[in-house]
Design an enzyme around this catalytic site. Structure first.
Site, mmCIF file in Angstrom:
data_model
loop_
_atom_site.group_PDB
_atom_site.id
_atom_site.type_symbol
_atom_site.label_atom_id
_atom_site.label_comp_id
_atom_site.label_asym_id
_atom_site.label_seq_id
_atom_site.Cartn_x
_atom_site.Cartn_y
_atom_site.Cartn_z
ATOM 1 N N ASP A 8 0.869 -1.178 0.000
ATOM 2 C CA ASP A 8 0.000 0.000 0.000
ATOM 3 C C ASP A 8 0.912 1.236 0.000
ATOM 4 O OD1 ASP A 8 -2.257 1.725 0.524
ATOM 5 O OD2 ASP A 8 -1.533 1.827 2.586
ATOM 6 N N ASP A 10 -0.286 5.107 0.744
ATOM 7 C CA ASP A 10 -0.592 6.156 1.721
ATOM 8 C C ASP A 10 -0.658 5.579 3.133
ATOM 9 O OD1 ASP A 10 -0.908 8.340 -0.149
ATOM 10 O OD2 ASP A 10 -2.612 7.175 -0.885
ATOM 11 N N GLY A 51 -10.238 6.967 -1.595
ATOM 12 C CA GLY A 51 -10.410 7.609 -2.903
ATOM 13 C C GLY A 51 -10.773 9.080 -2.725
ATOM 14 N N GLY A 52 -10.015 9.959 -3.365
ATOM 15 C CA GLY A 52 -10.214 11.389 -3.171
ATOM 16 C C GLY A 52 -11.570 11.888 -3.650
ATOM 17 N N GLU A 54 -14.324 10.125 -4.047
ATOM 18 C CA GLU A 54 -15.327 9.520 -3.159
ATOM 19 C C GLU A 54 -15.343 10.244 -1.812
ATOM 20 O OE1 GLU A 54 -13.008 8.029 -4.921
ATOM 21 O OE2 GLU A 54 -13.914 6.408 -6.088
ATOM 22 N N ALA A 83 -7.118 19.215 -9.676
ATOM 23 C CA ALA A 83 -6.358 20.305 -9.041
ATOM 24 C C ALA A 83 -5.631 19.788 -7.809
ATOM 25 C CB ALA A 83 -7.303 21.446 -8.675
ATOM 26 N N THR A 121 -2.829 0.345 -4.419
ATOM 27 C CA THR A 121 -3.276 1.536 -3.693
ATOM 28 C C THR A 121 -4.526 2.136 -4.304
ATOM 29 O OG1 THR A 121 -2.645 3.788 -3.044
ATOM 30 C CG2 THR A 121 -1.734 2.990 -5.096
ATOM 31 N N THR A 123 -4.842 5.429 -4.294
ATOM 32 C CA THR A 123 -4.519 6.768 -4.760
ATOM 33 C C THR A 123 -4.232 6.794 -6.261
ATOM 34 O OG1 THR A 123 -3.369 8.785 -4.063
ATOM 35 C CG2 THR A 123 -2.012 6.868 -4.436
ATOM 36 N N ASN A 127 0.311 10.215 -8.321
ATOM 37 C CA ASN A 127 0.770 10.429 -6.943
ATOM 38 C C ASN A 127 1.798 9.378 -6.535
ATOM 39 O OD1 ASN A 127 -1.187 12.399 -6.941
ATOM 40 N ND2 ASN A 127 -2.601 11.306 -5.613
HETATM 41 C C1 XBP Z 1 -5.490 5.978 0.171
HETATM 42 C C2 XBP Z 1 -6.621 6.847 -0.060
HETATM 43 C C3 XBP Z 1 -6.532 7.885 -1.068
HETATM 44 C C4 XBP Z 1 -5.698 9.084 -0.705
HETATM 45 C C5 XBP Z 1 -5.949 10.176 -1.710
HETATM 46 O O1 XBP Z 1 -5.956 4.784 0.782
HETATM 47 O O2 XBP Z 1 -7.647 6.694 0.558
HETATM 48 O O3 XBP Z 1 -7.824 8.359 -1.288
HETATM 49 O O4 XBP Z 1 -6.083 9.564 0.565
HETATM 50 O O5 XBP Z 1 -5.678 9.766 -2.989
HETATM 51 P P1 XBP Z 1 -5.045 3.459 0.810
HETATM 52 P P2 XBP Z 1 -6.515 10.292 -4.253
HETATM 53 O O6 XBP Z 1 -3.773 3.829 1.510
HETATM 54 O O7 XBP Z 1 -5.843 2.479 1.630
HETATM 55 O O8 XBP Z 1 -4.863 3.000 -0.611
HETATM 56 O O9 XBP Z 1 -6.992 11.672 -3.934
HETATM 57 O O10 XBP Z 1 -5.522 10.235 -5.380
HETATM 58 O O11 XBP Z 1 -7.666 9.341 -4.431
HETATM 59 MG MG MG Z 2 -2.998 3.149 3.359
#
Ligand code: XBP
Ligand code: MG
Length: 253
Positions: A8, A10, A51-52, A54, A83, A121, A123, A127
């Site tokens: 993973d 983040d 998910g950002g 979501e 953005a 992931t 994200t 990123n």
């Molecule tokens: C990561 C997330 C992502 C990031 C933001 O979860 O939940 O939404 O916070 O990324 P995990 P985006 O570590 O469980 O994969 O804005 O690019 O979605």
């Molecule tokens: Mg995580």
């Protein structure tokens, strides 16, 4: 036999949420003239949804009953998210976020031993690439055979789909791999795909339910700063997560 490590991103490779994604969301909101401002405790609640895009929709539904959605709200969310990705990747390029303890050490050892590395992931792919390039190494993205990220599967974590997708790309079975996660949504996803999973907690996830984890740790540990094992009162295990320790946990296979 262990063939691949799947990470993973983040919260696991780096503590990206509080001081990375969160301010990037806020910068996007300001850019679009919105009065949305996510402080650190609120962001902890918003992390319930991965998910950002979501997450922004969840925020409006759950916390902003006063907000009147414009026509084409989904398009606005998609623009805001673009953005936000721009702000986030710029912050990484400016040298923002270090990898967590032990991450580079373990990645380097695994690579040297001929194991395959992968990412699974929620994200956005840009990123992941930016983090690997700026926080790991210029060729960091090339260390990974598969980068499973973002919208390539519609159902994000806790659904197992992203790990299932990564396993298919790798051509491996779950018992040939080990996943690394930091959150309850993450381990639900990895375990849902049948993967043994090591958890390294962080401030947002410390109190999550990590049932089914192979080990729950403070971090991966460095020689001069060993990890602490959090899922067992005794033995008071400490150390560094290296391939020898991983094979000890997983058995001969
Ligand atoms: C990561 C997330 C992502 C990031 C933001 O979860 O939940 O939404 O916070 O990324 P995990 P985006 O570590 O469980 O994969 O804005 O690019 O979605
Ligand atoms: Mg995580």
């Amino acid at each position: 036999m262990l063939k691949a490590l799947i990470f993973d991103v983040d919260g696991t490779l780096a503590d990206t949420e509080r001081d990375g994604h969160r301010p990037a969301f806020n910068a996007a909101f300001r850019e679009y003239g919105l009065d949305w401002d996510w402080d650190a405790p609120l962001y902890g609640q918003l992390l319930a949804v991965t998910g950002g895009k979501e997450r922004m929709k969840y925020y409006v539904e759950r916390f902003r009953p006063d907000y009147v959605k414009p026509a084409g709200f989904d398009d606005l969310v998609a623009e805001l998210h673009k953005a936000k990705t721009r702000h986030y990747t710029r912050m990484l390029a400016e040298g923002g976020i270090p990898l967590r303890p032990g991450v580079k050490r373990l990645l380097t050892e695994a690579r040297g031993a001929g194991l395959t590395l992968a990412v699974a992931t929620t994200t956005t792919p840009e990123n992941v690439i930016a983090l690997l390039r700026h926080s790991l190494a210029e060729d960091g993205p090339d260390w990974f055979a598969v980068i499973a990220a973002g919208d390539i599967v519609p159902a994000k974590k806790p659904a197992p789909d992203i790990y299932v997708w990564a396993l298919e790309k790798l051509g491996l079975t779950p018992d040939q791999c080990l996943a690394f996660e930091d959150s309850e949504n993450g381990i639900l996803s990895s375990r849902g795909a049948g993967l043994p999973t090591v958890v390294t907690v962080n401030d947002y996830t410390r109190d999550h339910d990590f049932s089914g984890a192979l080990a729950v740790l403070s971090d991966l540990g460095e020689a001069d700063a060993p990890y602490q094992r959090l899922d067992k009162a005794e033995p008071a295990e400490k150390g560094v997560v290296d391939l020898a320790r991983i094979r000890g946990w997983m058995g001969p296979g």
